[in-house]
Scaffold this motif. Structure first.
Motif, mmCIF file in Angstrom:
data_model
loop_
_atom_site.group_PDB
_atom_site.id
_atom_site.type_symbol
_atom_site.label_atom_id
_atom_site.label_comp_id
_atom_site.label_asym_id
_atom_site.label_seq_id
_atom_site.Cartn_x
_atom_site.Cartn_y
_atom_site.Cartn_z
ATOM 1 N N SER A 126 50.213 40.547 43.506
ATOM 2 C CA SER A 126 49.906 40.331 44.707
ATOM 3 C C SER A 126 51.253 40.488 45.583
ATOM 4 O O SER A 126 52.354 40.396 45.120
ATOM 5 N N LYS A 131 49.435 33.378 45.869
ATOM 6 C CA LYS A 131 48.436 33.841 44.940
ATOM 7 C C LYS A 131 49.343 34.079 43.928
ATOM 8 O O LYS A 131 49.379 33.563 42.796
ATOM 9 N N LEU A 167 41.133 36.791 43.224
ATOM 10 C CA LEU A 167 42.491 35.961 43.263
ATOM 11 C C LEU A 167 41.279 34.668 43.311
ATOM 12 O O LEU A 167 40.367 34.704 44.516
ATOM 13 N N GLN A 170 40.644 33.649 47.069
ATOM 14 C CA GLN A 170 41.457 34.789 47.336
ATOM 15 C C GLN A 170 39.548 35.310 48.752
ATOM 16 O O GLN A 170 38.418 35.702 48.024
ATOM 17 N N ASP A 174 42.697 38.727 52.677
ATOM 18 C CA ASP A 174 43.808 38.549 51.214
ATOM 19 C C ASP A 174 44.173 39.916 51.332
ATOM 20 O O ASP A 174 45.010 40.366 50.575
ATOM 21 N N ASP A 178 46.661 42.205 50.080
ATOM 22 C CA ASP A 178 47.400 42.899 49.586
ATOM 23 C C ASP A 178 47.224 44.668 49.441
ATOM 24 O O ASP A 178 48.754 45.121 49.221
#
Ligand SMILES: C[S@@+](CC[C@H](N)C(=O)[O-])C[C@H]1O[C@@H](n2cnc3c(N)ncnc32)[C@H](O)[C@@H]1O
Ligand code: SF4
Length: 378
Positions: A126, A131, A167, A170, A174, A178
């Motif tokens: 990530s 995270k 994740l 998440q 998000d 990433d």
């Protein structure tokens, strides 16, 4: 039956600490790693497998873990020089090493390149610090960026970033953030895995809150579109690459190629055409047992029977987006196409696969329902 290309997998079982989601054969290191001793064991292990080479040179090598970047460039130079001497390398061999960004100081990759490594796979996971913390990683976002910059400067043929999605807590934004941050580092190859909760991990005993199914679906759809837009072609379930940068080692697994496996818990698959046999091997899993000189490295060896071969072949082959030539099925399983007509019928009827004459092709629907397709074949 024909001999497929031969790869080599080398396992390094140590990590700085164990991540809570990880079920790989890896152990948090206690004190120094017995590097020179382990390299000697790897070579002795390999010498016992030389009988399976059958005149081939190595097509690819993958050093996986664990955290192989905990070992020095000198250790890899000794190992690779000796492997080249014992087996020999194809001219354009791909040699990959897995690296954890938390173990990459300046010039480390350059030294690996001098030792013979030409591809690095970096475990970024990530690009967001909360995270990374939730995943129990030892690195932060800046170290991930630095590792990618090091990879650009080291003179490698290629490098990969490993990223996970789905994740804890998440959101779609998000996950796409990433991906965009990873794409901005311009890696030739990206592996994008959905986090799975594996039995016998910390996450299994204390499950984190994962995104709902509809968010996971959106992440998958939008993430794939973003990757395609940015020139990353999906060639396998989790594998995306710019043109010409697919991972040769993984392709050889999925095309039902052969591989020797050395090191703790490493698996191998070997074709013996003269005996019409395919065998699988597994080495002793725990470092203590593996490095115990009173024991052999080999833990178990078993036969892939003629009945098991079609499923094993398709389980690997159908992960790929490319057509599967029927001749490869014949060559690498030693079976006739007629023996599997009934097995494939269900997939053909439901349009999960197409018969293109000389090859089979998994349709988009087939890739989406790959497990159903494979289950319908047993
Ligand atoms: C053999 S692991 C090790 C690589 C390296 N030790 C690291 O973690 O940086 C290879 C990759 O598998 C992925 N992975 C590991 N456990 C996973 C899980 N439970 N679910 C999804 N992907 C996973 C991660 O992206 C990881 O980088
Ligand atoms: S660093 Fe990689 S191999 Fe080691 S425990 Fe974490 S995920 Fe597993």
């Amino acid at each position: 039956m024909k001999l497929p290309p031969l790869s080599l997998y080398i396992h390094v079982p140590w990590c700085v600490q164990k991540c809570p989601y990880c079920d790989f054969n890896s152990h948090g290191k206690k004190g120094d790693i017995p590097e020179a001793e382990y390299v000697q064991h790897l070579l002795d292990d390999l010498k016992q497998d030389l009988q399976y080479v059958q005149g081939r040179k190595l097509h690819s090598i993958f050093v996986g873990g664990g955290t192989p970047s905990l070992l020095s460039a000198d250790a890899y130079k000794r190992l690779l020089d000796e492997i080249d001497f014992l087996i020999g390398f194809e001219q354009d061999i791909e040699i990959t090493l897995e690296a954890n960004p938390g173990t990459v100081e300046k010039d480390r990759f350059k030294h690996y390149v001098e030792a013979g490594i030409n591809r690095i796979s970096i475990g970024v996971q990530s690009m967001q610090s909360d995270k990374l913390k939730a995943l129990g990683r030892i690195h932060d976002e800046q170290e991930a960026v630095n590792a990618a910059l090091e990879a650009h400067l080291a003179g490698l043929n290629s490098f990969n970033l490993d990223l996970m999605h789905g994740l804890p807590d998440q959101s779609l934004d998000d996950a796409l953030g990433d991906l965009s941050a990873a794409i901005a580092l311009n890696p030739p190859h990206l592996s994008w895995y959905q986090l799975t909760i594996e039995p016998n991990t910390q996450f299994a005993s204390k499950p984190p809150k994962l995104p709902e199914d509809d968010i996971l679906w959106d992440i998958q759809e939008h993430g794939q579109a973003l990757l395609a837009e940015q020139g990353y072609e999906q060639y396998e379930i989790s594998g995306y690459a710019k043109k010409g940068f697919q991972c040769r080692h993984n392709l050889n697994y999925w095309r039902f190629g052969d591989y020797l496996g050395i090191g703790c818990g490493a698996h191998g698959k070997i074709t013996l055409p003269q005996q019409n046999r395919i065998i699988r091997t597994a080495k002793i899993k725990h470092p203590r047992g593996y490095m115990d000189l009173t024991k052999p490295y080999l833990d178990s060896m078993w036969e892939v029977t003629e009945e098991e071969r079609p499923f094993e072949f398709f389980m690997n082959r159908f992960r790929l987006q490319e057509p599967c030539p029927k001749q490869e099925f014949i060559d690498f399983t030693g079976l006739k196409v007629e023996t599997i007509n009934t097995m494939l019928q269900n997939g053909l009827d439901k349009q999960l696969i197409e018969d293109l004459g000389h090859s089979w092709l998994v349709t988009n629907k087939g890739h989406r329902y790959l497990n159903d397709l494979l289950e319908s074949m047993v």
